[in-house]
Design an enzyme around this catalytic site. Sequence first.
Site, PDB file in Angstrom:
ATOM      1  N   LYS A 181       0.833  -1.213   0.000  1.00 54.68           N
ATOM      2  CA  LYS A 181       0.000   0.000   0.000  1.00 54.68           C
ATOM      3  C   LYS A 181       0.861   1.255   0.000  1.00 54.68           C
ATOM      4  O   LYS A 181       1.523   1.549   1.000  1.00 54.68           O
ATOM      5  CB  LYS A 181      -0.899   0.042   1.241  1.00 54.68           C
ATOM      6  CG  LYS A 181      -1.870   1.217   1.171  1.00 54.68           C
ATOM      7  CD  LYS A 181      -2.460   1.589   2.517  1.00 54.68           C
ATOM      8  CE  LYS A 181      -1.947   2.897   3.071  1.00 54.68           C
ATOM      9  NZ  LYS A 181      -2.106   4.088   2.250  1.00 54.68           N
ATOM     10  N   SER A 235       5.715   7.246   9.878  1.00 57.25           N
ATOM     11  CA  SER A 235       6.010   8.080  11.044  1.00 57.25           C
ATOM     12  C   SER A 235       6.009   7.225  12.322  1.00 57.25           C
ATOM     13  O   SER A 235       5.386   6.159  12.369  1.00 57.25           O
ATOM     14  CB  SER A 235       4.957   9.174  11.162  1.00 57.25           C
ATOM     15  OG  SER A 235       3.685   8.579  11.289  1.00 57.25           O
ATOM     16  N   THR A 236       6.647   7.722  13.333  1.00 54.26           N
ATOM     17  CA  THR A 236       6.685   7.024  14.619  1.00 54.26           C
ATOM     18  C   THR A 236       5.271   6.894  15.189  1.00 54.26           C
ATOM     19  O   THR A 236       4.903   5.856  15.745  1.00 54.26           O
ATOM     20  CB  THR A 236       7.643   7.755  15.569  1.00 54.26           C
ATOM     21  OG1 THR A 236       8.967   7.576  15.047  1.00 54.26           O
ATOM     22  CG2 THR A 236       7.593   7.213  16.991  1.00 54.26           C
ATOM     23  N   GLU A 237       4.464   7.933  14.983  1.00 58.39           N
ATOM     24  CA  GLU A 237       3.094   7.911  15.500  1.00 58.39           C
ATOM     25  C   GLU A 237       2.296   6.759  14.874  1.00 58.39           C
ATOM     26  O   GLU A 237       1.647   5.976  15.579  1.00 58.39           O
ATOM     27  CB  GLU A 237       2.462   9.262  15.153  1.00 58.39           C
ATOM     28  CG  GLU A 237       1.151   9.507  15.799  1.00 58.39           C
ATOM     29  CD  GLU A 237       0.514  10.788  15.242  1.00 58.39           C
ATOM     30  OE1 GLU A 237       1.206  11.588  14.572  1.00 58.39           O
ATOM     31  OE2 GLU A 237      -0.685  10.962  15.470  1.00 58.39           O
ATOM     32  N   GLY A 239       3.559   4.171  13.421  1.00 54.12           N
ATOM     33  CA  GLY A 239       4.231   2.928  13.819  1.00 54.12           C
ATOM     34  C   GLY A 239       3.722   2.408  15.150  1.00 54.12           C
ATOM     35  O   GLY A 239       3.447   1.215  15.309  1.00 54.12           O
ATOM     36  N   GLU A 389      10.643  15.624  14.860  1.00 56.23           N
ATOM     37  CA  GLU A 389      10.976  15.470  13.443  1.00 56.23           C
ATOM     38  C   GLU A 389      10.178  16.492  12.640  1.00 56.23           C
ATOM     39  O   GLU A 389       8.950  16.510  12.695  1.00 56.23           O
ATOM     40  CB  GLU A 389      10.625  14.052  12.984  1.00 56.23           C
ATOM     41  CG  GLU A 389      11.033  13.797  11.556  1.00 56.23           C
ATOM     42  CD  GLU A 389      10.660  12.402  11.085  1.00 56.23           C
ATOM     43  OE1 GLU A 389       9.500  11.998  11.237  1.00 56.23           O
ATOM     44  OE2 GLU A 389      11.556  11.711  10.556  1.00 56.23           O
TER      45      GLU A 389
HETATM   46  P1  NAP Z   1       2.697   8.178   7.841  1.00 55.61           P
HETATM   47  O1  NAP Z   1       1.671   9.223   7.948  1.00 55.61           O
HETATM   48  O2  NAP Z   1       3.141   7.428   9.014  1.00 55.61           O
HETATM   49  O3  NAP Z   1       2.138   7.141   6.733  1.00 55.61           O
HETATM   50  C1  NAP Z   1       2.885   6.041   6.322  1.00 55.61           C
HETATM   51  C2  NAP Z   1       1.946   5.019   5.699  1.00 55.61           C
HETATM   52  O4  NAP Z   1       1.088   4.487   6.703  1.00 55.61           O
HETATM   53  C3  NAP Z   1       1.032   5.591   4.624  1.00 55.61           C
HETATM   54  O5  NAP Z   1       0.871   4.651   3.595  1.00 55.61           O
HETATM   55  C4  NAP Z   1      -0.256   5.790   5.401  1.00 55.61           C
HETATM   56  O6  NAP Z   1      -1.403   5.810   4.585  1.00 55.61           O
HETATM   57  C5  NAP Z   1      -0.239   4.576   6.283  1.00 55.61           C
HETATM   58  N1  NAP Z   1      -1.116   4.681   7.442  1.00 55.61           N
HETATM   59  C6  NAP Z   1      -1.480   5.800   8.115  1.00 55.61           C
HETATM   60  N2  NAP Z   1      -2.308   5.481   9.131  1.00 55.61           N
HETATM   61  C7  NAP Z   1      -2.477   4.140   9.094  1.00 55.61           C
HETATM   62  C8  NAP Z   1      -3.220   3.220   9.872  1.00 55.61           C
HETATM   63  N3  NAP Z   1      -3.979   3.625  10.900  1.00 55.61           N
HETATM   64  N4  NAP Z   1      -3.162   1.901   9.566  1.00 55.61           N
HETATM   65  C9  NAP Z   1      -2.413   1.483   8.531  1.00 55.61           C
HETATM   66  N5  NAP Z   1      -1.698   2.310   7.738  1.00 55.61           N
HETATM   67  C10 NAP Z   1      -1.714   3.627   8.027  1.00 55.61           C
HETATM   68  O7  NAP Z   1       4.037   8.709   7.205  1.00 55.61           O
HETATM   69  P2  NAP Z   1       4.186   9.731   6.020  1.00 55.61           P
HETATM   70  O8  NAP Z   1       3.695  11.041   6.517  1.00 55.61           O
HETATM   71  O9  NAP Z   1       3.588   9.160   4.781  1.00 55.61           O
HETATM   72  O10 NAP Z   1       5.782   9.725   5.806  1.00 55.61           O
HETATM   73  C11 NAP Z   1       6.676  10.464   6.555  1.00 55.61           C
HETATM   74  C12 NAP Z   1       7.204   9.673   7.729  1.00 55.61           C
HETATM   75  O11 NAP Z   1       7.817   8.475   7.318  1.00 55.61           O
HETATM   76  C13 NAP Z   1       8.257  10.424   8.503  1.00 55.61           C
HETATM   77  O12 NAP Z   1       8.026  10.322   9.888  1.00 55.61           O
HETATM   78  C14 NAP Z   1       9.548   9.698   8.162  1.00 55.61           C
HETATM   79  O13 NAP Z   1      10.554   9.811   9.109  1.00 55.61           O
HETATM   80  C15 NAP Z   1       9.081   8.316   7.979  1.00 55.61           C
HETATM   81  N6  NAP Z   1      10.039   7.567   7.143  1.00 55.61           N
HETATM   82  C16 NAP Z   1      10.845   6.616   7.729  1.00 55.61           C
HETATM   83  C17 NAP Z   1      11.756   5.932   6.964  1.00 55.61           C
HETATM   84  C18 NAP Z   1      12.652   4.878   7.558  1.00 55.61           C
HETATM   85  O14 NAP Z   1      13.142   4.056   6.813  1.00 55.61           O
HETATM   86  N7  NAP Z   1      12.880   4.836   8.850  1.00 55.61           N
HETATM   87  C19 NAP Z   1      11.875   6.210   5.613  1.00 55.61           C
HETATM   88  C20 NAP Z   1      11.060   7.185   5.060  1.00 55.61           C
HETATM   89  C21 NAP Z   1      10.129   7.857   5.848  1.00 55.61           C
HETATM   90  P3  NAP Z   1      -2.034   7.229   4.099  1.00 55.61           P
HETATM   91  O15 NAP Z   1      -1.007   7.861   3.266  1.00 55.61           O
HETATM   92  O16 NAP Z   1      -3.232   6.795   3.356  1.00 55.61           O
HETATM   93  O17 NAP Z   1      -2.329   8.012   5.344  1.00 55.61           O
END
Ligand code: NAP
Length: 501
Positions: A181, A235-237, A239, A389
Amino acid sequence: MEKYQMYIDGKFVDAENGETRASINPATEEPVALAPMGTRNDAKRAIEAARKAFDSGVWSGMQPGDRAKILYKLVDKLNDMDCSDKIAETEVKDAGFTISLAAQGEVPFTNYFMENITRMGENISAYEPLPWHDFPDLAWSFVNREPIGVCAGIIPWNHPYMMAGWKLAPPLIMGCTIVLKPASETPLAALELAKVIAECDFPPGVVNIVTGPGSSLGEELCTHPFVDKIALTGSTEVGRHIMGLASPTLKKVTLELGGKSPTIIMPDADLDVAVKGALTGVFYHAGQVCMSGTRIFVHEDVYDEFMQRAIAAVGTIKVGDPMDYETTMGPLISKSQQDNVLRYIDIGKKEGAKLAIGGKKPANLKKGFFVEPTIFVDVHNKMTIAQEEIFGPVIAVIKFRNVDDAVAMANDSIFGLAGSVWSRNIPEAIEIAKRIRTGTMWVNTYHVLSPKAPFGGYKQSGVGREHSLEGLLEFTQSKHILVDLGTPAANRLLFNYVFSQ
Ligand code: NAP
Ligand code: MG
């Protein structure tokens, strides 16, 4: 405008209710294409297809070399110039990459990664005999490494193509089936990838790519009993939330989450590379990288020179149209991300940090979600901009006097993803790197990754590792099989505990 479809059970399909969402070009604010707004039922269909394909053994039972052939064919097709160009352009329009970064970095590196991780996985032996030292005459035993099952891959918007490649190739070569996804902001690269996957020889149901909201379709992936493992980058949240969702069915999880990585500039650093290196650690892809080295600790002896050179270097960053090969910084992903970054800049000022450069939307760019490359000085490590972050082009510079203080401040964070040390004294730099509690540390460079190296976070930056042997094994379970050698002694002893004669 192109209307994309999801890929479920080997077929391209719309969302069950036909709904779509327009993907926005963050540089122009115009819609680029329509992607399906999949529902929980769409997720269920994909999960059921992946379960059926897994349980049939059509993929898990295939020799690793045969699975690898199909993955190599996929990589060959992705490396084709027209295909690579199309994906790079998609990354620019859907995710705001600069064309040079997408075409010369993201796309070829992802293809390289998929090829190399496939090669590593292909060579992992499923069979590992155990020397049975305890009872050598009585039994023979071995570990059988088996694919973990149906995997859900959930990815963020910052590197849509690379994240898709990272989430697909490792489980697939290890014999798992997958439902991927992409983020709602950036579904197009994964859907482009689906078109190429459909031209290869994956049996139906082995790879499924669905698009839709995390809060519904994504939650289904994290709760459905047919899913064995979740691999999230986000994101950590989110996660934390997903780890909770996984708990009723005790799914295995790997989580790659946020960061607030430290860069330490030692007094003997070669400033000719350290200044640009430290800045690249943040301004690469406009700071929308989990590993970004957003806290820069600079030794007081070189602080003034570092800052003077840093300000001059920022003047050479070209912010603007990401389709222009001259541009070196594109927009942020969305209006809400732009607002969020500007809000953090405001907080930084209010908490007493001093803006050295940047801090606004660029005045010359009327459209697009741009933010100037920004550096704060006089930052205290406890300030919000040094702890949370920001995920944008914002640097917090902190002066230090002795290295123990720098290490203590570097470790004073809930995150532990990456970091760097810049020094001419390599042994000392390595010792400092060992003291920082993060999953990756660079000495005199930044952002360099390898499929052979484990990648993941300490503390709240994640759980588990991706890439490398360790990461590949996360898509397997170890099964111990013990065969009695037929000598009567062992069983006789056991039976005595149960039977009287
Ligand atoms: P995000 O809001 O955590 O979303 C990540 C993914 O999770 C998206 O596909 C999102 O879908 C999905 N998601 C959200 N809520 C969910 C739920 N309740 N159940 C299942 N899936 C859910 O992160 P983002 O804003 O897209 O990306 C930025 C973050 O990613 C930053 O915090 C960054 O540090 C982190 N990141 C970490 C790494 C690493 O390797 N450590 C690499 C890149 C990025 P939707 O888009 O539909 O909400
Ligand atoms: Mg999001």
